[in-house]
Scaffold this motif. Structure first.
Motif, PDB file in Angstrom:
ATOM      1  N   VAL A 106     -89.194 -11.969  35.723  1.00 28.89           N
ATOM      2  CA  VAL A 106     -89.727 -12.165  37.076  1.00 28.89           C
ATOM      3  C   VAL A 106     -91.259 -12.187  37.046  1.00 28.89           C
ATOM      4  N   PRO A 107     -91.879 -13.310  37.435  1.00 29.18           N
ATOM      5  CA  PRO A 107     -93.344 -13.438  37.309  1.00 29.18           C
ATOM      6  C   PRO A 107     -94.113 -12.867  38.500  1.00 29.18           C
ATOM      7  N   ILE A 108     -93.725 -11.665  38.955  1.00 26.69           N
ATOM      8  CA  ILE A 108     -94.403 -11.007  40.066  1.00 26.69           C
ATOM      9  C   ILE A 108     -95.021  -9.712  39.537  1.00 26.69           C
ATOM     10  N   PRO A 109     -96.341  -9.559  39.644  1.00 29.99           N
ATOM     11  CA  PRO A 109     -96.972  -8.332  39.130  1.00 29.99           C
ATOM     12  C   PRO A 109     -96.400  -7.090  39.808  1.00 29.99           C
ATOM     13  N   LEU A 110     -95.874  -6.180  39.030  1.00 31.96           N
ATOM     14  CA  LEU A 110     -95.299  -4.955  39.582  1.00 31.96           C
ATOM     15  C   LEU A 110     -96.359  -4.120  40.288  1.00 31.96           C
ATOM     16  N   GLU A 111     -97.616  -4.280  39.873  1.00 28.35           N
ATOM     17  CA  GLU A 111     -98.696  -3.493  40.458  1.00 28.35           C
ATOM     18  C   GLU A 111     -98.793  -3.662  41.972  1.00 28.35           C
ATOM     19  N   LEU A 112     -98.501  -4.863  42.457  1.00 26.16           N
ATOM     20  CA  LEU A 112     -98.617  -5.127  43.896  1.00 26.16           C
ATOM     21  C   LEU A 112     -97.560  -4.379  44.698  1.00 26.16           C
ATOM     22  N   ILE A 113     -96.481  -3.963  44.030  1.00 27.22           N
ATOM     23  CA  ILE A 113     -95.463  -3.130  44.665  1.00 27.22           C
ATOM     24  C   ILE A 113     -95.747  -1.659  44.387  1.00 27.22           C
ATOM     25  N   LEU A 114     -96.175  -1.366  43.171  1.00 26.42           N
ATOM     26  CA  LEU A 114     -96.344   0.016  42.746  1.00 26.42           C
ATOM     27  C   LEU A 114     -97.492   0.709  43.482  1.00 26.42           C
ATOM     28  N   ILE A 115     -98.598   0.022  43.696  1.00 29.83           N
ATOM     29  CA  ILE A 115     -99.749   0.666  44.344  1.00 29.83           C
ATOM     30  C   ILE A 115     -99.413   1.149  45.755  1.00 29.83           C
ATOM     31  N   PRO A 116     -98.800   0.314  46.628  1.00 28.81           N
ATOM     32  CA  PRO A 116     -98.418   0.849  47.950  1.00 28.81           C
ATOM     33  C   PRO A 116     -97.447   2.028  47.862  1.00 28.81           C
ATOM     34  N   LEU A 117     -96.528   1.978  46.901  1.00 34.11           N
ATOM     35  CA  LEU A 117     -95.595   3.099  46.738  1.00 34.11           C
ATOM     36  C   LEU A 117     -96.332   4.365  46.322  1.00 34.11           C
ATOM     37  N   LEU A 118     -97.305   4.225  45.440  1.00 40.38           N
ATOM     38  CA  LEU A 118     -98.095   5.381  45.004  1.00 40.38           C
ATOM     39  C   LEU A 118     -98.882   5.970  46.172  1.00 40.38           C
ATOM     40  N   LEU A 119     -99.326   5.095  47.075  1.00 42.61           N
ATOM     41  CA  LEU A 119    -100.055   5.564  48.256  1.00 42.61           C
ATOM     42  C   LEU A 119     -99.135   6.259  49.249  1.00 42.61           C
ATOM     43  N   LEU A 120     -97.937   5.715  49.407  1.00 38.89           N
ATOM     44  CA  LEU A 120     -96.989   6.258  50.375  1.00 38.89           C
ATOM     45  C   LEU A 120     -96.345   7.561  49.908  1.00 38.89           C
ATOM     46  N   GLN A 121     -96.228   7.733  48.585  1.00 41.82           N
ATOM     47  CA  GLN A 121     -95.547   8.911  48.058  1.00 41.82           C
ATOM     48  C   GLN A 121     -96.429   9.615  47.013  1.00 41.82           C
ATOM     49  N   GLY A 146    -102.567   4.490  34.576  1.00 42.71           N
ATOM     50  CA  GLY A 146    -103.922   4.139  34.998  1.00 42.71           C
ATOM     51  C   GLY A 146    -103.955   3.776  36.475  1.00 42.71           C
ATOM     52  N   LEU A 147    -102.920   3.066  36.944  1.00 40.74           N
ATOM     53  CA  LEU A 147    -102.819   2.740  38.369  1.00 40.74           C
ATOM     54  C   LEU A 147    -102.657   4.009  39.203  1.00 40.74           C
ATOM     55  N   ALA A 148    -101.834   4.939  38.724  1.00 39.06           N
ATOM     56  CA  ALA A 148    -101.656   6.198  39.442  1.00 39.06           C
ATOM     57  C   ALA A 148    -102.982   6.953  39.540  1.00 39.06           C
ATOM     58  N   MET A 149    -103.751   6.917  38.472  1.00 42.44           N
ATOM     59  CA  MET A 149    -105.066   7.555  38.492  1.00 42.44           C
ATOM     60  C   MET A 149    -106.008   6.827  39.452  1.00 42.44           C
ATOM     61  N   LEU A 150    -105.931   5.493  39.466  1.00 44.20           N
ATOM     62  CA  LEU A 150    -106.753   4.701  40.386  1.00 44.20           C
ATOM     63  C   LEU A 150    -106.453   5.084  41.838  1.00 44.20           C
ATOM     64  N   ALA A 167    -107.444   1.436  46.647  1.00 48.21           N
ATOM     65  CA  ALA A 167    -106.931   1.058  45.327  1.00 48.21           C
ATOM     66  C   ALA A 167    -106.338  -0.341  45.311  1.00 48.21           C
ATOM     67  N   LEU A 168    -105.582  -0.704  46.351  1.00 49.17           N
ATOM     68  CA  LEU A 168    -104.926  -2.008  46.376  1.00 49.17           C
ATOM     69  C   LEU A 168    -105.944  -3.134  46.455  1.00 49.17           C
ATOM     70  N   SER A 169    -106.931  -2.995  47.316  1.00 43.15           N
ATOM     71  CA  SER A 169    -107.961  -4.038  47.418  1.00 43.15           C
ATOM     72  C   SER A 169    -108.794  -4.106  46.152  1.00 43.15           C
ATOM     73  N   LEU A 170    -109.037  -2.960  45.527  1.00 41.21           N
ATOM     74  CA  LEU A 170    -109.777  -2.947  44.257  1.00 41.21           C
ATOM     75  C   LEU A 170    -109.000  -3.675  43.174  1.00 41.21           C
ATOM     76  N   PHE A 171    -107.683  -3.435  43.144  1.00 47.35           N
ATOM     77  CA  PHE A 171    -106.872  -4.102  42.127  1.00 47.35           C
ATOM     78  C   PHE A 171    -106.856  -5.606  42.343  1.00 47.35           C
ATOM     79  N   LYS A 172    -106.682  -6.025  43.603  1.00 43.31           N
ATOM     80  CA  LYS A 172    -106.652  -7.458  43.893  1.00 43.31           C
ATOM     81  C   LYS A 172    -107.976  -8.128  43.543  1.00 43.31           C
ATOM     82  N   ARG A 173    -109.077  -7.408  43.756  1.00 43.34           N
ATOM     83  CA  ARG A 173    -110.390  -8.001  43.524  1.00 43.34           C
ATOM     84  C   ARG A 173    -110.835  -7.899  42.073  1.00 43.34           C
TER      85      ARG A 173
END
Length: 200
Positions: free
Chosen positions: A39-54, A157-161, A169-175
């Motif tokens: 699946v060519p969808i970056p998991l980070e775009l799902i993982l970062i909101p989840l890390l923020l929510l939980q 590293g994303l969890a630390m971010l 974090a999400l906008s930083l990752f996208k940029r």
């Protein structure tokens, strides 16, 4: 409250349903497994909101994502080792990665362990590394260690971010996603160099 709603809107419907129904961890494992395989969808775009929510399960979420990726990596290795002429070639054609595969295969022969680590951290499709490692019969223990190191750096590293920058974090990752990957890669290379120097 507005931040929570914004984070929820960043998630696909299946992730929201899984979170609300209590099946988030299995769903994340499956998503990471599928992302690792094809699946060519970056998991980070799902993982970062989840890390923020939980935030209380931040490190557990990173660990589950890593576990799913490792299982996918084993499947990818097996396809490269035993089914490359059929499934492997089809996967490369689907990804449009035939040239990348040929180049990485040569790099793997020359650099081995670090070649897998580099691909695991950077945005290059990891499926290329899986198939090449299997097709060339690269030692599976070294392959798993390299994959664990690379994806562990990426997900933790994303969890630390998220822990450091929160909602930003999400906008930083996208940029700055590519620069962040480069920084993580530098840390991995530095660590490998230090290990090599100490064990020399």
């Amino acid at each position: 409250m507005a931040d929570v709603e914004q984070q929820r809107r960043a998630l696909p419907p299946w992730a929201l349903r899984a979170m609300d129904s209590g099946y988030l961890l299995p769903a994340l494992f499956v998503a990471s497994f599928l992302e690792a395989i094809i699946v060519p969808i970056p998991l980070e775009l799902i993982l970062i909101p989840l890390l923020l929510l939980q935030p209380k399960r931040r490190w557990l979420l990173a660990l589950v994502a890593l576990a799913g990726c490792l299982c996918g990596a084993l499947v990818g290795y097996g396809v490269g080792a035993w089914l490359f002429d059929s499934l492997g070639q089809s996967a490369l054609a689907t990804l449009g990665a035939e040239q990348a595969f040929a180049e990485f295969k040569q790099t793997l022969a020359e650099q081995g362990f670090m070649a897998i680590v580099v691909v695991g951290i950077t945005p290059v499709p990891f499926q290329v590394a899986m198939l090449a490692a299997g097709a060339t019969q690269y030692p599976i223990v070294g392959y798993i260690v390299a994959t664990t190191l690379a994806r562990g750096i990426r997900y933790f590293g994303l969890a630390m971010l998220v822990a450091l920058f929160g909602q930003q974090a999400l906008s930083l990752f996208k940029r700055y996603g590519k620069r962040l990957s480069g920084s993580l890669l530098f840390i991995a290379v530095l660590g490998y160099g230090l290990y090599w120097w100490l064990t020399k």
